[in-house]
Scaffold this active site. Structure first.
Site, PDB file in Angstrom:
ATOM      1  N   HIS A  14      -3.408  31.298  10.383  1.00 43.39           N
ATOM      2  CA  HIS A  14      -3.534  32.675  10.862  1.00 43.39           C
ATOM      3  C   HIS A  14      -4.914  33.213  10.507  1.00 43.39           C
ATOM      4  CE1 HIS A  14      -2.203  34.822   6.869  1.00 43.39           C
ATOM      5  NE2 HIS A  14      -2.989  33.807   6.640  1.00 43.39           N
ATOM      6  N   CYS A  33     -10.762  36.287   5.614  1.00 41.58           N
ATOM      7  CA  CYS A  33      -9.546  36.175   6.436  1.00 41.58           C
ATOM      8  C   CYS A  33      -9.775  36.637   7.877  1.00 41.58           C
ATOM      9  CB  CYS A  33      -8.406  36.966   5.816  1.00 41.58           C
ATOM     10  SG  CYS A  33      -7.854  36.276   4.239  1.00 41.58           S
ATOM     11  N   HIS A  39      -7.162  30.086   9.015  1.00 38.68           N
ATOM     12  CA  HIS A  39      -6.975  29.261   7.825  1.00 38.68           C
ATOM     13  C   HIS A  39      -5.474  29.094   7.651  1.00 38.68           C
ATOM     14  CE1 HIS A  39      -6.596  33.386   6.313  1.00 38.68           C
ATOM     15  NE2 HIS A  39      -5.810  32.872   5.384  1.00 38.68           N
ATOM     16  N   HIS A  41      -1.693  28.086   5.414  1.00 35.77           N
ATOM     17  CA  HIS A  41      -0.903  28.196   4.192  1.00 35.77           C
ATOM     18  C   HIS A  41       0.348  27.347   4.331  1.00 35.77           C
ATOM     19  CE1 HIS A  41      -3.175  31.605   2.594  1.00 35.77           C
ATOM     20  NE2 HIS A  41      -3.149  32.109   3.822  1.00 35.77           N
ATOM     21  N   ASP A  79       6.404  26.605  12.141  1.00 40.66           N
ATOM     22  CA  ASP A  79       5.827  25.440  11.475  1.00 40.66           C
ATOM     23  C   ASP A  79       4.770  24.751  12.338  1.00 40.66           C
ATOM     24  OD1 ASP A  79       5.644  23.689   9.249  1.00 40.66           O
ATOM     25  OD2 ASP A  79       6.901  22.213  10.279  1.00 40.66           O
ATOM     26  N   HIS A  80       3.619  24.506  11.726  1.00 41.54           N
ATOM     27  CA  HIS A  80       2.472  23.869  12.373  1.00 41.54           C
ATOM     28  C   HIS A  80       2.048  24.625  13.631  1.00 41.54           C
ATOM     29  CE1 HIS A  80       3.483  20.764   9.504  1.00 41.54           C
ATOM     30  NE2 HIS A  80       2.228  20.365   9.637  1.00 41.54           N
ATOM     31  N   GLU A 124       3.215  33.329   0.428  1.00 42.27           N
ATOM     32  CA  GLU A 124       2.026  32.788   1.072  1.00 42.27           C
ATOM     33  C   GLU A 124       1.364  31.774   0.135  1.00 42.27           C
ATOM     34  OE1 GLU A 124      -0.568  35.333   3.551  1.00 42.27           O
ATOM     35  OE2 GLU A 124      -2.162  34.693   2.182  1.00 42.27           O
TER      36      GLU A 124
END
Length: 137
Positions: A14, A33, A39, A41, A79-80, A124
Site C-alpha cells: 500500500h 509512505c 511498500h 507488510h 493477500d498478495h 501492521e
C-alpha cells in the site's frame, strides 16, 4: 457470553496518498509512505467473536467455518495484493491500519453465524496495531 479470537495472516502492499492534496503536501504528511510505488507488510489479523457456548459442541462458533469465512472475505481478497489498486474499498480511502481494520469489520459483520463480531485487530507490524469494535449506533 464468552469471547473467542481467531488469527489469520496476509501480505499486502500500500501507500498513503490524498488525491486532493499536492504531491508536496502528501510527502509532508505521509513521508516515505507517500511513495506511489508502495511498500509491503505482513499483516496479522485477529477477529474476536462473542456468544454463548453451545452445550453440546462446547463451541461459540464452528472454528472451521470461522476460518473459511476469514479466508473468503479477507485473506483471499487482501493477500498478495496492492491495496490501493486491487481492493475496491481502498480506491478512494487511504489504506492505513485503522482503515484496514474498519474495512475488514464491514466485510465480516453479519457473516459469522451464531455469534457477534466483537473486535477486529489488525497488526501492521508487531508494535503497531489498530482495534475496531464496530460502527457507532
Amino acid at each position: 457470553m464468552i469471547l473467542l479470537t481467531r488469527k489469520a495472516e496476509f501480505s499486502s502492499a500500500h501507500f498513503y496518498w490524498v488525491d486532493a492534496w499536492t504531491p508536496e503536501e502528501n510527502e509532508r504528511v505521509f513521508g516515505k509512505c507517500a511513495n506511489r510505488n508502495g511498500h509491503g507488510h505482513n499483516y496479522t489479523l485477529e477477529v474476536t467473536v462473542g456468544g454463548e457456548v453451545d452445550p453440546v459442541t462446547g463451541f461459540v462458533v464452528d472454528l472451521k467455518l470461522l476460518k473459511d469465512i476469514l479466508e473468503k472475505e479477507v485473506v483471499s481478497v487482501y493477500d498478495h495484493r496492492h491495496l490501493n489498486y486491487e481492493v475496491p474499498e481502498f480506491a478512494s480511502t487511504v489504506p492505513t491500519t485503522e482503515n484496514i481494520a474498519i474495512a475488514i469489520w464491514r466485510r465480516l459483520d453479519g457473516k459469522i453465524p451464531h455469534s457477534t463480531l466483537h473486535r477486529v485487530r489488525v497488526y501492521e507490524m508487531p508494535d503497531l496495531f489498530a482495534d475496531f469494535y464496530g460502527e457507532s449506533k
